[in-house]
Design a protein around this motif. Sequence first.
Motif, PDB file in Angstrom:
ATOM      1  N   GLU A 148       0.783  -0.389  -0.048  1.00 32.62           N
ATOM      2  CA  GLU A 148       0.067  -0.237   0.192  1.00 32.62           C
ATOM      3  C   GLU A 148       0.704   1.692  -0.325  1.00 32.62           C
ATOM      4  O   GLU A 148       2.220   1.463   0.403  1.00 32.62           O
ATOM      5  CB  GLU A 148      -0.882  -0.110   1.276  1.00 32.62           C
ATOM      6  N   SER A 149       0.505   2.399  -0.368  1.00 34.30           N
ATOM      7  CA  SER A 149       0.841   3.466  -0.139  1.00 34.30           C
ATOM      8  C   SER A 149       0.438   4.464   1.372  1.00 34.30           C
ATOM      9  O   SER A 149      -0.923   4.413   1.320  1.00 34.30           O
ATOM     10  CB  SER A 149       0.106   4.484  -0.941  1.00 34.30           C
ATOM     11  N   THR A 161       0.180   6.947   4.115  1.00 35.82           N
ATOM     12  CA  THR A 161       0.339   8.652   4.861  1.00 35.82           C
ATOM     13  C   THR A 161      -0.299   7.748   6.327  1.00 35.82           C
ATOM     14  O   THR A 161      -1.303   8.201   6.335  1.00 35.82           O
ATOM     15  CB  THR A 161      -0.139   9.427   4.333  1.00 35.82           C
ATOM     16  N   THR A 171       4.565   9.947   4.449  1.00 34.71           N
ATOM     17  CA  THR A 171       3.936  10.617   2.989  1.00 34.71           C
ATOM     18  C   THR A 171       3.681  10.501   2.317  1.00 34.71           C
ATOM     19  O   THR A 171       5.311   9.964   1.533  1.00 34.71           O
ATOM     20  CB  THR A 171       4.418  11.975   3.679  1.00 34.71           C
ATOM     21  N   ASP A 172       2.978   9.752   1.725  1.00 32.63           N
ATOM     22  CA  ASP A 172       2.928   8.502   0.439  1.00 32.63           C
ATOM     23  C   ASP A 172       4.316   7.549   0.496  1.00 32.63           C
ATOM     24  O   ASP A 172       4.998   8.035  -0.510  1.00 32.63           O
ATOM     25  CB  ASP A 172       2.837  10.021  -1.194  1.00 32.63           C
ATOM     26  N   VAL A 173       4.364   6.656   1.637  1.00 27.87           N
ATOM     27  CA  VAL A 173       5.778   5.570   1.340  1.00 27.87           C
ATOM     28  C   VAL A 173       5.094   4.869   0.560  1.00 27.87           C
ATOM     29  O   VAL A 173       3.993   4.624   1.073  1.00 27.87           O
ATOM     30  CB  VAL A 173       5.980   5.554   3.030  1.00 27.87           C
ATOM     31  N   LYS A 174       5.533   4.023  -0.278  1.00 28.19           N
ATOM     32  CA  LYS A 174       5.032   2.734  -1.022  1.00 28.19           C
ATOM     33  C   LYS A 174       6.367   1.901  -1.242  1.00 28.19           C
ATOM     34  O   LYS A 174       7.696   2.664  -2.108  1.00 28.19           O
ATOM     35  CB  LYS A 174       4.696   2.655  -2.166  1.00 28.19           C
TER      36      LYS A 174
END
Length: 284
Positions: A131-132, A134, A143-146
């Motif tokens: 998943e991305s 946040t 923040t928006d880590v994928k």
Amino acid sequence: MSAARIAVVLRPEQSPEDLVRHAGYADEVGIDEVWLWEDCFFGGGIATAATVLAETTRLGVAIGVLPTPMRNTAITAMEISALGRVHPDRLRVGFGHGVQSWMRQIGAKVESPLTLLREQFGALERLLRGESVTVSGRYVNLTDVKLAWPPEKVPQLLVGATGPKTLALSGELAQGTVLSGGTTPEGVRRAIAHIGAQDLEVVVYVICAFGSSGRERALAEAAASGCESPEEAIAVGTAADVAAAAVRWVDAGATTVVLQPTVDEPDVREFIRLVAQEVQPLMV
């Protein structure tokens, strides 16, 4: 006898090179799984697990446990993902609060270890699922880590727990719970009551020693762990004696019994051989 997974601890008091050699021997003689500790200030849990996995062919490797205050969530996810992809179905990873005096010593102690564990475990699991993520938490902020390379199958994630609140959190979040050495069979029953969830993995370390001098060494280690009933917290004697003792923890609800040699075990290879060739066959 009751069926259960039997494993051994490769203690970090051994040098990393000796530990890897012992893991290779465990792989050769048929141990199902070895457990590694990330204790301050020995070998790192991820580095040791990666080396052991690379140097063996079939052996299961479990880390019990990684202290969450020491670890960045994203980096931990990246490392576990890499190991999970390269060595599928051979890795299990536990997470815990860490020894608080050590966490203070390295400047990583937090005000609320329970909050940190909840935040980090939840974010880590989502990252490993691809998943991305946040999140804006008290301790974990992403923040928006994928992950670019999430594992095809997420390794089993566990929580190391002793107190009632952490035990309950393990039942809420994890696929299982890791209980420390010095836990008696009755302690396993009490822990399961706090965990609350059904059909989860329950891993327990059991202090173990073979031979005529084993009882004295095991009792000393159990007493040092703060166990209130050292005689009830050890498995000692012959291989048949140890197997019979291990059944007490299985009957109490443990699904994996990790036999823990004493810190002064005089012959680690013989300990491993006895578990593999004489204890494991009695546990089927």
